[in-house]
Design a protein around this motif. Sequence first.
Motif, mmCIF file in Angstrom:
data_model
loop_
_atom_site.group_PDB
_atom_site.id
_atom_site.type_symbol
_atom_site.label_atom_id
_atom_site.label_comp_id
_atom_site.label_asym_id
_atom_site.label_seq_id
_atom_site.Cartn_x
_atom_site.Cartn_y
_atom_site.Cartn_z
ATOM 1 N N LEU A 202 0.824 -1.202 0.000
ATOM 2 C CA LEU A 202 0.000 0.000 0.000
ATOM 3 C C LEU A 202 0.862 1.257 0.000
ATOM 4 C CD1 LEU A 202 -2.688 1.460 0.121
ATOM 5 C CD2 LEU A 202 -2.696 1.114 2.604
ATOM 6 N N ARG A 204 3.795 1.641 -1.194
ATOM 7 C CA ARG A 204 4.389 1.803 -2.516
ATOM 8 C C ARG A 204 3.373 2.395 -3.493
ATOM 9 N NH1 ARG A 204 6.304 -3.454 -5.612
ATOM 10 N NH2 ARG A 204 6.158 -4.097 -3.435
ATOM 11 N N ALA A 205 2.139 1.910 -3.444
ATOM 12 C CA ALA A 205 1.106 2.426 -4.345
ATOM 13 C C ALA A 205 0.810 3.893 -4.061
ATOM 14 C CB ALA A 205 -0.164 1.595 -4.208
ATOM 15 N N MET A 206 0.804 4.257 -2.788
ATOM 16 C CA MET A 206 0.459 5.634 -2.423
ATOM 17 C C MET A 206 1.535 6.637 -2.807
ATOM 18 S SD MET A 206 -1.412 4.985 1.271
ATOM 19 C CE MET A 206 -1.845 6.705 1.509
ATOM 20 N N PHE A 211 -2.385 6.752 -7.989
ATOM 21 C CA PHE A 211 -3.214 6.387 -6.832
ATOM 22 C C PHE A 211 -4.110 7.554 -6.442
ATOM 23 C CE2 PHE A 211 -4.108 6.416 -2.335
ATOM 24 C CZ PHE A 211 -4.468 5.112 -2.030
ATOM 25 N N GLN A 323 -7.242 0.750 -11.768
ATOM 26 C CA GLN A 323 -6.266 0.465 -10.716
ATOM 27 C C GLN A 323 -5.252 -0.566 -11.185
ATOM 28 O OE1 GLN A 323 -7.872 -0.842 -6.906
ATOM 29 N NE2 GLN A 323 -5.999 -2.014 -6.531
ATOM 30 N N LEU A 327 -1.644 0.884 -11.578
ATOM 31 C CA LEU A 327 -0.895 0.584 -10.353
ATOM 32 C C LEU A 327 -0.438 -0.863 -10.274
ATOM 33 C CD1 LEU A 327 -3.175 2.546 -7.855
ATOM 34 C CD2 LEU A 327 -0.924 3.246 -8.686
ATOM 35 N N VAL A 335 -4.826 -2.253 -1.807
ATOM 36 C CA VAL A 335 -4.818 -0.965 -2.507
ATOM 37 C C VAL A 335 -6.235 -0.549 -2.857
ATOM 38 C CG1 VAL A 335 -4.021 0.263 -4.561
ATOM 39 C CG2 VAL A 335 -2.481 -1.304 -3.369
ATOM 40 N N SER A 336 -7.032 -1.510 -3.315
ATOM 41 C CA SER A 336 -8.425 -1.218 -3.649
ATOM 42 C C SER A 336 -9.184 -0.702 -2.437
ATOM 43 C CB SER A 336 -9.096 -2.474 -4.205
ATOM 44 O OG SER A 336 -10.457 -2.244 -4.468
ATOM 45 N N ALA A 338 -7.968 0.915 0.077
ATOM 46 C CA ALA A 338 -7.533 2.278 0.393
ATOM 47 C C ALA A 338 -8.140 3.290 -0.569
ATOM 48 C CB ALA A 338 -6.004 2.357 0.340
ATOM 49 N N ILE A 339 -8.166 2.959 -1.855
ATOM 50 C CA ILE A 339 -8.770 3.867 -2.838
ATOM 51 C C ILE A 339 -10.252 4.036 -2.562
ATOM 52 C CG2 ILE A 339 -9.391 4.079 -5.283
ATOM 53 C CD1 ILE A 339 -6.687 2.915 -5.993
#
Length: 390
Positions: A202, A204-206, A211, A323, A327, A335-336, A338-339
Motif C-alpha cells: 500500500l 508503494r502504491a500511495m 493512486f 487500478q 498501479l 490498494v483497492s 484504500a482507494i
Amino acid sequence: MQGRAVWALALGQTLTYATLYYGFAALLPHLEAATGWTKAQLAAGPTLAFLVTAVLTPLTGRLVDRGLGGEMLVILPAVGAGGLALLTLAPTPLVWVLLWAVIGLAQSGSLYETCFAFLTRRLGDGARAAITRITLVAGLASTLAFPLGSLLGSALGGRGALLAFAVLGVVTVVPLNLWAVRVLRRSDRAGGGRAVPQPGLLARAMRQPAFWLIAAIFGAIWLNHAILITYALTLFESQGATPATAVLAASCIGPSQVIGRLALMLNEARVDNRMATRLALGSILLAAALLHLAGAAPLLIFGFAMAQGAGAGLLSILRPVLQAEKLGREGFGVVSGAIAVAPILATAAGPSVGAALLDWGGADGVIAACAALGGGGLLLGIWLTRRLQA
C-alpha cells in the motif's frame, strides 16, 4: 451449482443496495412527512453511516484477506436490517443520526467491496465473469427501491416503510447469501483460505500519482452521484416533473447502469479503457447539463437518468480496471480498499452537502455544483489516461 450461487449473490446484493443504500433516498419524502424533521436533519444519518463505513472498510478488507468475507456477507445484512428497524423508533433527530452508525457498520462488509473480494479469493480467474453478472443484476437496485419506497411509503408511512425494508433484508438477503457462500466455499478454485497480505504494498502504491488521481476522480464523481441520487425526487419536481413522473425517471437510473455495462461488454474490442473512462466521465457531465435543461423541458429528466446511470455504471466497473492498469495487480485488495475510502467518504458527504446546497442555492445550486464535480472528474480522467503509465 456455482453459477446459481453467483446469481444468488447477485440477488442478495441487489436487495442489500435497495434497502441499505437506496432506501433513504426512496423514502425521503415520506420520512419528512412522518417525522416533521428537515432534510438536513434526516440526511445527517446517512452521512454518519458512510463515515462509519469509510473508517471500517480497511478493517473489513483485512477480514476478507483472512477468509472471513463470507461471514460478513451473511451477518452484516442482518445487522443492517436491525438498524433499519431501530430507526423506526427514533424519537429525536439526534437518536436518528446515531442509529445510522449501525447501518454504516453493516455497509462496511456487505456491499460490492466485500462481495467482489470474496469472489476474487474463491474463484480466481473466474471472478471477473461472476462480478460482471452481479453488477448487471445489482444495477437494478434503484429500480426496485424507488417504486417500492413510493408504494410502501404511501401505504405504511415513512417509518412503516423502513420497517418493511428491514424485514425484506432479513428474510431474503441473509438466506440467499448464506447458501451462496456455502456453495462457493465448497467449489473453491483459488485457495481462498486465510492469508496475511504482504507488507509495504500500500505504501508503494500511495507514492504513485495515479493512486491519488484515481481516488480524486472517484471521490468527485461519487459525491456528484450521491447528491443527485439522494435528492433525485426533489430535483425532478423542482424542474417541473410530477411526483409520479419523478419516481419513474428515478427508477430509470438503475436500468441505465445495466445498459452502460452491457454496451461496454459488447464493444470491448473496439472501446479501450482510455476511451471508456472518458465516455463514462463525459456522460456524468452531460447528465448535469440535461438536468439543468429539464427546467424548460421536464421530460429531459429521463435523459439525465440515462446519462447519469450509464456513466456511474461504467465507472463502477472501470475503477478496478484502472487500478490494475495504472498501479499493477500486486497487492490489489489492500490498494483497492484504500482507494475506496475516497468514494465512500464522498458518498457520506453527499446527503448533507446536497441539503446545504438546496438551502443555499436551491435546485440550480445543486445542479451547478454537480456539473463542476463532473467536469473536474473528466479533466482528471483525461490527465490520468493520457499521461500516466503503470
